[in-house]
Design a protein around this motif. Structure first.
Motif, short mmCIF file in Angstrom:
data_model
loop_
_atom_site.label_atom_id
_atom_site.label_comp_id
_atom_site.label_asym_id
_atom_site.label_seq_id
_atom_site.Cartn_x
_atom_site.Cartn_y
_atom_site.Cartn_z
N LEU A 32 -9.78 5.19 7.77
CA LEU A 32 -10.66 5.38 6.61
C LEU A 32 -11.24 4.07 6.09
N GLY A 33 -10.88 2.95 6.68
CA GLY A 33 -11.38 1.67 6.22
C GLY A 33 -10.71 1.18 4.95
N VAL A 34 -9.44 1.58 4.74
CA VAL A 34 -8.67 1.16 3.57
C VAL A 34 -7.73 0.04 3.99
N THR A 35 -7.69 -1.03 3.22
CA THR A 35 -6.79 -2.14 3.51
C THR A 35 -5.39 -1.79 3.04
N ALA A 36 -4.44 -1.79 3.97
CA ALA A 36 -3.07 -1.40 3.65
C ALA A 36 -2.11 -2.16 4.54
N GLN A 37 -0.87 -2.22 4.12
CA GLN A 37 0.16 -2.95 4.85
C GLN A 37 1.51 -2.28 4.65
N VAL A 38 2.20 -1.98 5.75
CA VAL A 38 3.58 -1.52 5.63
C VAL A 38 4.44 -2.72 5.28
N GLN A 39 5.37 -2.52 4.34
CA GLN A 39 6.23 -3.60 3.92
C GLN A 39 7.69 -3.15 3.87
N GLU A 40 8.56 -4.09 4.15
CA GLU A 40 10.00 -3.86 3.97
C GLU A 40 10.37 -4.21 2.55
N ARG A 97 1.87 -0.49 1.03
CA ARG A 97 1.13 -1.07 -0.09
C ARG A 97 -0.36 -1.00 0.24
N VAL A 98 -1.12 -0.35 -0.64
CA VAL A 98 -2.56 -0.15 -0.44
C VAL A 98 -3.32 -1.10 -1.37
N ARG A 99 -4.20 -1.87 -0.80
CA ARG A 99 -5.04 -2.77 -1.61
C ARG A 99 -6.09 -1.94 -2.32
N ASN A 100 -6.16 -2.08 -3.63
CA ASN A 100 -7.11 -1.29 -4.40
C ASN A 100 -7.57 -2.07 -5.62
N ASP A 101 -8.85 -2.27 -5.75
CA ASP A 101 -9.40 -2.94 -6.93
C ASP A 101 -10.51 -2.12 -7.57
N HIS A 102 -10.46 -0.79 -7.37
CA HIS A 102 -11.44 0.12 -7.98
C HIS A 102 -10.69 1.29 -8.63
N LEU A 103 -11.33 1.90 -9.62
CA LEU A 103 -10.79 3.13 -10.18
C LEU A 103 -10.81 4.21 -9.10
N VAL A 104 -9.76 5.02 -9.08
CA VAL A 104 -9.65 6.08 -8.08
C VAL A 104 -9.57 7.42 -8.79
N ASN A 105 -10.55 8.28 -8.53
CA ASN A 105 -10.56 9.62 -9.11
C ASN A 105 -9.81 10.57 -8.18
N LEU A 106 -8.68 11.05 -8.66
CA LEU A 106 -7.83 11.91 -7.85
C LEU A 106 -7.58 13.19 -8.61
N LEU A 116 4.99 -6.18 7.40
CA LEU A 116 5.43 -5.99 8.78
C LEU A 116 4.23 -5.84 9.70
N SER A 117 4.22 -6.59 10.78
CA SER A 117 3.15 -6.51 11.76
C SER A 117 3.32 -5.24 12.61
N ASP A 118 2.31 -4.95 13.42
CA ASP A 118 2.41 -3.80 14.32
C ASP A 118 3.57 -3.98 15.29
N ALA A 119 3.76 -5.21 15.77
CA ALA A 119 4.87 -5.47 16.69
C ALA A 119 6.21 -5.24 16.00
N ALA A 120 6.30 -5.66 14.74
CA ALA A 120 7.53 -5.46 13.98
C ALA A 120 7.80 -3.97 13.75
N LEU A 121 6.76 -3.21 13.45
CA LEU A 121 6.92 -1.77 13.26
C LEU A 121 7.33 -1.09 14.56
N TYR A 122 6.72 -1.50 15.65
CA TYR A 122 7.06 -0.92 16.95
C TYR A 122 8.51 -1.20 17.31
N ALA A 123 8.96 -2.43 17.05
CA ALA A 123 10.36 -2.78 17.33
C ALA A 123 11.31 -1.93 16.50
N ARG A 124 10.98 -1.70 15.25
CA ARG A 124 11.83 -0.88 14.40
C ARG A 124 11.87 0.57 14.87
N PHE A 125 10.72 1.06 15.30
CA PHE A 125 10.67 2.43 15.83
C PHE A 125 11.57 2.56 17.06
#
Length: 401
Positions: free
Chosen positions: A127-135, A158-167, A194-203
């Motif tokens: 969707l073009g949303v900036t996000a990051q999985v974190q431990e 954690r999702v990067r968001n600097d706009h109002l979100v209508n939900l 966590l990078s993609d490699a780090a997530l893959y290793a955990r999986f």
């Protein structure tokens, strides 16, 4: 969640490890035992790319690729939340014990926190949303399954968001969002990306841990090896592979792996406890005592240890002990809202309302305008009024007698 073993003869699985700076070289001499486990890399059927692939059904729900980048940022975040949680905001269920790829998690509509976070990350990227999985650090949680103790760590998105979100009928503020499918104490703190490699290793490590618990040693070996190759800095895979070696009569190789895991850092004390147990099993008492003292010293300075201990005391109505443990957590931390929240509850239940109120004041400065702070204050006030009424009724009854 992801898992990592703790203990030598009594297997315990625990989560540990995160994205860290370049790691010391692994102990390659004797690390691999390919012949003993009839190693075949094709036993690992999930690739890093396939881990994040979306189910065709959900792909059809996404905006056209040429339109998504031009959609407003707030709308893209709202679309992400709508896909993850559905119109009723509760479409996905938490289900621990088995990690799944993004496509399978979507089809099942459930998963553990690692699986659900990976799916959410894949959707965010589409969707073009900036996000990051974190431990995120949370108090240690034990879970017994199939005769094996699992110690669970936690991840969220954690999702990067600097706009109002209508939900639907709500408007979310312009601030980063945490998507968490099983919120825990401490899970709102900023974590380690966590990078993609780090997530893959955990999986892969999760898959291997489940296979080892099911006595599928050949499969477990292949997946532990793949996890180490995917992310050599991930300490849990070394400790877990050590448990496989212990189970199959390779204590020297297991000890080398545990020492390497310890060299990578051991925030949960997993490698230390495993080494301490191994020393006991081998009759190396002096070394066992040394590891035991190091483990005790580490826990004594860990606010999460005291927070978890305090929560356990609260659950069992040991209010004075809860106060002691949570006060210790408070002295070892700063700006940790959950510590103040549960210390307020412990003080109140222990008959210390003034100190409970002081903690609510601190909590209010850390989380201004947060609804649960006002709810907790109101709960204390109502409980105080009810206690006063009971006391007045008792006095009146005593006078009538």
């Amino acid at each position: 969640m992801w898992h990592h073993f703790l203990g030598a003869l009594s297997l315990t699985l625990c989560a540990a490890g995160c994205a860290v700076p370049p790691a010391p070289a692994p102990p390659m001499a004797g690390l691999w035992q390919d012949e003993a486990f009839d190693y075949d890399p094709s036993l690992v059927t999930v690739s890093r790319d396939s881990l994040f692939e979306l189910d065709p059904q959900v792909v059809r729900l996404l905006p056209a690729p040429d339109g998504a980048p031009h959609t407003g940022a707030g709308t893209r975040v709202a679309n992400l939340l709508g896909l993850i949680f559905g119109p009723d905001l509760q479409v996905f269920a938490y289900a621990g014990g088995h990690s799944t790829v993004a496509a399978e998690t979507w089809r099942l509509k459930r998963g553990d926190c690692l699986s659900l976070s990976i799916l959410s990350l894949a959707l965010a990227r589409a969707l073009g949303v900036t996000a990051q999985v974190q431990e995120v650090r949370v108090p240690t949680l034990f879970d017994r399954r199939g005769g094996v103790d699992f110690v669970n760590a936690h991840v969220n998105l954690r999702v990067r968001n600097d706009h109002l979100v209508n939900l639907r009928d709500r408007v979310l503020p312009a601030a980063d969002l945490i998507i968490d499918f099983e919120p825990q104490v401490g899970s709102r703190q900023r974590g380690t990306p966590l990078s993609d490699a780090a997530l893959y290793a955990r999986f892969l490590n999760n898959r291997a841990a489940a296979q080892l618990a099911a006595h599928q040693e050949r499969l477990a070996y292949a997946h532990f090896k793949a996890a180490i190759l995917a992310d050599p800095s991930y300490r849990a895979s070394y400790s877990n592979l050590a448990q496989l070696y212990l189970r199959t009569g390779r204590p020297a190789q297991a000890e080398a792996l545990l020492l390497h895991a310890l060299s990578l850092g051991d925030p949960l004390g997993v490698a230390l406890q495993s080494l301490q147990q191994l020393m006991v099993d081998q009759g190396r008492q002096a070394e066992a005592r040394d590891y035991a003292m190091r483990l005790a010293a580490r826990r004594a300075e860990d606010p999460y240890h005291w927070l978890g201990l305090g929560l356990d005391h609260l659950r069992h109505s040991r209010h004075a002990q809860a106060v002691d443990a949570l006060e210790r957590a408070q002295t070892l931390s700063s700006g940790f809202a959950e510590v103040h929240r549960y210390l307020a509850i412990a003080y109140w239940r222990n008959g210390q309302p003034i100190k409970a109120g002081d903690q609510l004041v601190l909590l209010g400065t850390l989380e201004p305008g947060v609804e649960h702070v006002a709810q907790l204050r109101q709960k204390f006030q109502l409980a105080g009024v009810e206690a006063s009424r009971r006391q007045a009724g008792k006095e009146a009854s005593d006078q009538a007698k």
